[in-house]
Design an enzyme around this catalytic site. Structure first.
Site, PDB file in Angstrom:
ATOM      1  N   HIS A 176       0.808  -1.214   0.000  1.00  6.41           N
ATOM      2  CA  HIS A 176       0.000   0.000   0.000  1.00  6.41           C
ATOM      3  C   HIS A 176       0.845   1.269   0.000  1.00  6.41           C
ATOM      4  O   HIS A 176       1.871   1.356   0.636  1.00  6.41           O
ATOM      5  CB  HIS A 176      -0.961   0.000   1.208  1.00  6.41           C
ATOM      6  CG  HIS A 176      -0.289  -0.045   2.535  1.00  6.41           C
ATOM      7  ND1 HIS A 176      -0.787   0.587   3.638  1.00  6.41           N
ATOM      8  CD2 HIS A 176       0.852  -0.648   2.958  1.00  6.41           C
ATOM      9  CE1 HIS A 176      -0.003   0.385   4.683  1.00  6.41           C
ATOM     10  NE2 HIS A 176       0.996  -0.371   4.283  1.00  6.41           N
ATOM     11  N   ASN A 177       0.366   2.240  -0.780  1.00 10.09           N
ATOM     12  CA  ASN A 177       0.956   3.572  -0.883  1.00 10.09           C
ATOM     13  C   ASN A 177       2.341   3.593  -1.526  1.00 10.09           C
ATOM     14  O   ASN A 177       3.025   4.625  -1.487  1.00 10.09           O
ATOM     15  CB  ASN A 177       1.013   4.275   0.480  1.00 10.09           C
ATOM     16  CG  ASN A 177      -0.360   4.674   0.976  1.00 10.09           C
ATOM     17  OD1 ASN A 177      -0.976   3.938   1.761  1.00 10.09           O
ATOM     18  ND2 ASN A 177      -0.854   5.814   0.525  1.00 10.09           N
TER      19      ASN A 177
END
Length: 330
Positions: A244-245
């Site tokens: 994520h991210n």
């Protein structure tokens, strides 16, 4: 079966034809497996010695190498034999599986979905609420595209792939079998009472640029907030994890079993070798290379090559390995 003369192949490649063969070429093959109806390639001097024992009638040869063709055999000299072979492979590439109907009757397509011209949707696919498919999108059987996702023109999604809600996919992408796009990021924190783990909601999405290819069984997780981003032209191998991210620049390469932890940033043209691991919140600047099996714990400068576990400058690491080998021998 489609066959070509050596002259027809050379006309395509615009190379230098040395020698000749009357044998029609039925396909490409590697040197040690080739038969007389095959064309092969040599891009390195260490393989030159295999030519005499190969049964191939023709070879694509880097123009900085020298080789005698032999009787009824031909050489096509090119600047880059690997790239030339890619063009020959295109000549013999079998057609993709055909669809008897554009949208299979077992596919479930929500009434609010927008389906572009020339789309193909295979058996048992699911296309959710407010999904937008651009022109010429192909979903092979058993693909799921969840709500509010957008997929650009001419993108191909192979069977078993799941694209979760709110993802944005560019044009001319290829997702191979069983890819996961937009699943929850891995976010947990110890609970206040210390007796368990609290799941951190992941409310962001995934944005994937144009001409991205993702190999089988790879995962790109959605962001905790904002977006996990894969830039234009990135090529991702099988069994790769992108957490994520994370943000990947343009034309990055990630080889099999490599992984990015959360919030990693890659610049443009970064190469990640197989089974390499990148620590969370790490930045690898443009043009850097991470050797296979390495563990990156700190930021990597532009153009640098790192190696080892933990990763450091490749030349320094190689010197360490040589020194350790000498100690063992003593």
């Amino acid at each position: 079966m489609q066959t070509y003369t050596i002259e027809e192949i050379n006309d395509l490649l615009k190379g230098e034809l040395i020698g000749n063969t009357t044998q029609r070429i039925e396909g490409p093959e590697q040197l040690n497996h080739a038969k007389k109806h095959h064309i092969t390639f040599i891009g390195s001097s260490k393989y030159l010695k295999l030519w005499n024992d190969s049964k191939a009638s023709a070879v694509l040869l880097n123009d900085n190498l020298t080789l005698e063709p032999g009787d009824n055999r031909a050489i096509i000299k090119v600047k880059n034999a690997d790239l030339a072979m890619a063009r020959v492979l295109e000549l013999f590439n079998p057609p993709a599986p055909e669809f008897e109907t554009d949208i299979h009757p077992t596919a479930v397509v929500h009434d609010t979905a927008t389906i572009g011209n020339g789309c193909k949707i295979g058996a048992n696919c699911y296309v959710g609420k407010n999904v937008v498919l651009g022109s010429g999108v192909t979903l092979y059987p058993n693909v799921c595209v969840f709500d509010e996702t957008t997929i650009g023109d001419q993108t191909t999604v192979w069977s078993g792939t799941v694209i979760r809600e709110r993802c944005v996919i560019g044009n001319h992408c290829i997702f191979h079998t069983n890819v996961s796009i937009g699943a929850d990021g891995f976010g947990y924190r110890p609970s206040d009472d210390g007796r368990g783990l609290t799941k951190i909601p992941q409310i962001g999405n995934v944005i994937i640029g144009h001409h991205v290819e993702i190999g089988a069984n790879s995962c790109v997780d959605r962001a905790k907030f904002s977006s996990t981003i894969i830039g234009d032209g990135c090529k991702i191998d099988n069994l790769v994890q992108i957490a994520h991210n994370s943000v990947m620049g343009r034309s990055c390469i990630m080889a099999g079993h490599s992984g990015l932890a959360g919030s990693v940033t890659l610049g443009d043209g970064v190469i990640i070798g197989g089974s390499a691991s990148i620590k969370d919140h790490t930045t690898i600047e443009s043009g850097a290379t991470v050797g296979a099996g390495s563990g990156v714990m700190n930021n990597v400068k532009a153009g640098e090559t790192v190696l080892g576990y933990p990763a450091q400058d490749a030349k320094a690491m190689l010197k360490q390995w040589v020194a350790m080998r000498r100690l063992v021998k003593k």
